[in-house]
Design a protein around this motif. Structure first.
Motif, short mmCIF file in Angstrom:
data_model
loop_
_atom_site.label_atom_id
_atom_site.label_comp_id
_atom_site.label_asym_id
_atom_site.label_seq_id
_atom_site.Cartn_x
_atom_site.Cartn_y
_atom_site.Cartn_z
N VAL A 59 0.85 -1.19 0.00
CA VAL A 59 0.00 0.00 0.00
C VAL A 59 0.88 1.23 0.00
N LEU A 60 0.67 2.11 -0.96
CA LEU A 60 1.48 3.32 -1.10
C LEU A 60 0.60 4.54 -0.92
N ASN A 61 1.03 5.42 -0.04
CA ASN A 61 0.36 6.71 0.13
C ASN A 61 1.00 7.73 -0.80
N VAL A 62 0.52 8.95 -0.75
CA VAL A 62 1.08 10.02 -1.58
C VAL A 62 2.58 10.13 -1.31
N GLY A 63 3.36 10.14 -2.38
CA GLY A 63 4.82 10.19 -2.24
C GLY A 63 5.46 8.82 -2.27
N GLY A 64 4.65 7.77 -2.35
CA GLY A 64 5.19 6.42 -2.45
C GLY A 64 5.70 6.15 -3.86
N LEU A 65 6.83 5.49 -3.95
CA LEU A 65 7.47 5.21 -5.24
C LEU A 65 7.75 3.72 -5.33
N LEU A 66 7.38 3.11 -6.45
CA LEU A 66 7.53 1.66 -6.62
C LEU A 66 8.25 1.38 -7.93
N PHE A 67 9.26 0.51 -7.86
CA PHE A 67 10.01 0.09 -9.05
C PHE A 67 9.57 -1.32 -9.42
N ILE A 68 8.88 -1.48 -10.54
CA ILE A 68 8.29 -2.75 -10.94
C ILE A 68 9.11 -3.38 -12.06
N ILE A 120 10.18 -0.49 -2.66
CA ILE A 120 9.40 0.71 -2.39
C ILE A 120 10.29 1.79 -1.81
N ALA A 121 10.04 3.03 -2.15
CA ALA A 121 10.68 4.18 -1.52
C ALA A 121 9.59 5.15 -1.09
N HIS A 122 9.83 5.85 0.02
CA HIS A 122 8.87 6.84 0.51
C HIS A 122 9.57 8.20 0.50
N LEU A 123 9.09 9.09 -0.33
CA LEU A 123 9.74 10.38 -0.50
C LEU A 123 9.28 11.38 0.56
N THR A 124 10.21 12.25 0.97
CA THR A 124 9.85 13.32 1.89
C THR A 124 9.05 14.39 1.13
N GLN A 125 8.53 15.35 1.87
CA GLN A 125 7.75 16.42 1.24
C GLN A 125 8.57 17.16 0.20
N GLU A 126 9.82 17.45 0.53
CA GLU A 126 10.68 18.16 -0.41
C GLU A 126 11.02 17.28 -1.60
N GLU A 127 11.25 16.00 -1.38
CA GLU A 127 11.55 15.08 -2.48
C GLU A 127 10.35 14.92 -3.40
N LYS A 128 9.15 14.90 -2.84
CA LYS A 128 7.93 14.85 -3.66
C LYS A 128 7.87 16.07 -4.58
N ARG A 129 8.14 17.23 -3.98
CA ARG A 129 8.09 18.48 -4.75
C ARG A 129 9.09 18.44 -5.91
N GLN A 130 10.29 17.97 -5.62
CA GLN A 130 11.33 17.90 -6.65
C GLN A 130 10.98 16.90 -7.74
N PHE A 131 10.43 15.75 -7.35
CA PHE A 131 10.05 14.73 -8.34
C PHE A 131 8.98 15.28 -9.27
N LEU A 132 7.96 15.88 -8.68
CA LEU A 132 6.86 16.42 -9.49
C LEU A 132 7.34 17.54 -10.41
#
Length: 283
Positions: A59-68, A120-132
């Motif tokens: 289960v991934l919340n907002v900011g969750g990153l999955l490599f399939i 799975i990776a869980h990004l911080t708020q700043e990492e989410k911003r940078q990714f987007l």
């Protein structure tokens, strides 16, 4: 059990060797499937549930990153009644193979590929911003700029692999807490590691005792030994790759006691800083 298989020719754009979309759980594939390419899923809204063929789910919340990986039989569902939106980027087998080759043995791609479930990776708020921000920059490119889109998508994949799927993230259980991984990453920055364990405590927002206990539990080292290792690694690189004096290098790293610096350096590298520099043939 019926498992669909998607080929690269069905999904991958041959000009950019990739595919990128913003999906939602209302209209995506709702059957277990594998594919002839790699995928990155990044949750931007809601909660995403990845269900696997053996019944296991992530289960991934907002900011969750999955490599399939190609052989991961999975299906993406909403974890609740709320519709979930996620960025889906697919890369050709050749693209990922070439990037793994470029990153070299230090990346330890085999651990990434051999793990039982998609990492799975869980990004911080700043990492989410940078990714987007990086993804949005790609989607503002003109569709006909295929060469630039291809390069930008590859650059994003390298960023993802290096920053979120480096080897240390795949150490054995127990799973490291997100806050501890954040501290670990942040302390690799010179601006932080020269400030010592007090900066680690500040970043962790935990007590000194709790930080030390958790760090030693998960990384098999004390914060002090970890920080000294970083400072000595940095010093060795400066000795080998700069003309700064030994004293300036030590003081720059907050080794205010030069005798202590020499003692730690020799203990780590077997020779004094001066001999080490000479052996590196820096003139």
């Amino acid at each position: 059990m019926c498992i669909l298989h998607f080929t690269a020719s069905q999904i991958i754009d041959p000009e950019i060797e990739a595919y990128y979309r913003v999906h939602n759980t209302r209209n995506n594939v709702r059957t277990l499937h594998t594919h002839e390419y790699y995928e990155i899923h990044f949750v931007v809204k809601g909660t995403l549930k990845h269900l696997f063929a053996d019944g296991k789910s992530h289960v991934l919340n907002v900011g969750g990153l999955l490599f399939i990986r190609p052989d991961d039989a999975h299906v993406c569902l909403s974890a609740n009644e709320e519709e979930c939106h996620y960025i889906n980027i697919a890369y050709s087998l050749n693209t990922v193979f070439e990037l793994f080759k470029f990153l070299g043995d230090g990346f330890q791609s085999k651990r990434l590929l051999d793990s039982k479930y998609p990492p799975i990776a869980h990004l911080t708020q700043e990492e989410k911003r940078q990714f987007l921000a990086k993804f949005e920059k790609i989607v503002t490119l003109a569709i006909h700029q295929t060469a630039l889109i291809k390069t930008s998508l590859r650059a994003l994949l390298i960023d993802i692999l290096v920053n979120y799927y480096s080897a240390f993230h795949f150490n054995d259980e127990p799973q490291k807490p997100d806050w501890l991984l954040h501290v670990y990453d942040e302390m690799h920055k010179k601006e932080n590691f020269i400030l010592g364990s007090e900066r680690m405590v500040e970043l962790s927002e935990k007590s000194h005792h709790h930080l030390c206990r958790e760090f030693k539990k998960h990384f098999k080292a004390t914060p002090t030994s970890f920080l000294n290792q970083l400072r000595l690694n940095y010093a060795a690189n400066m000795l080998a790759n700069s003309f700064n004096s030994i004293t300036d290098i030590a003081l720059d790293l907050n080794f205010n006691n030069l005798s202590h610096f020499h003692h730690l350096f020799k203990k780590q590298y077997g020779v004094t800083p001066a001999v080490f520099r000479k052996e590196q043939k820096i003139r």
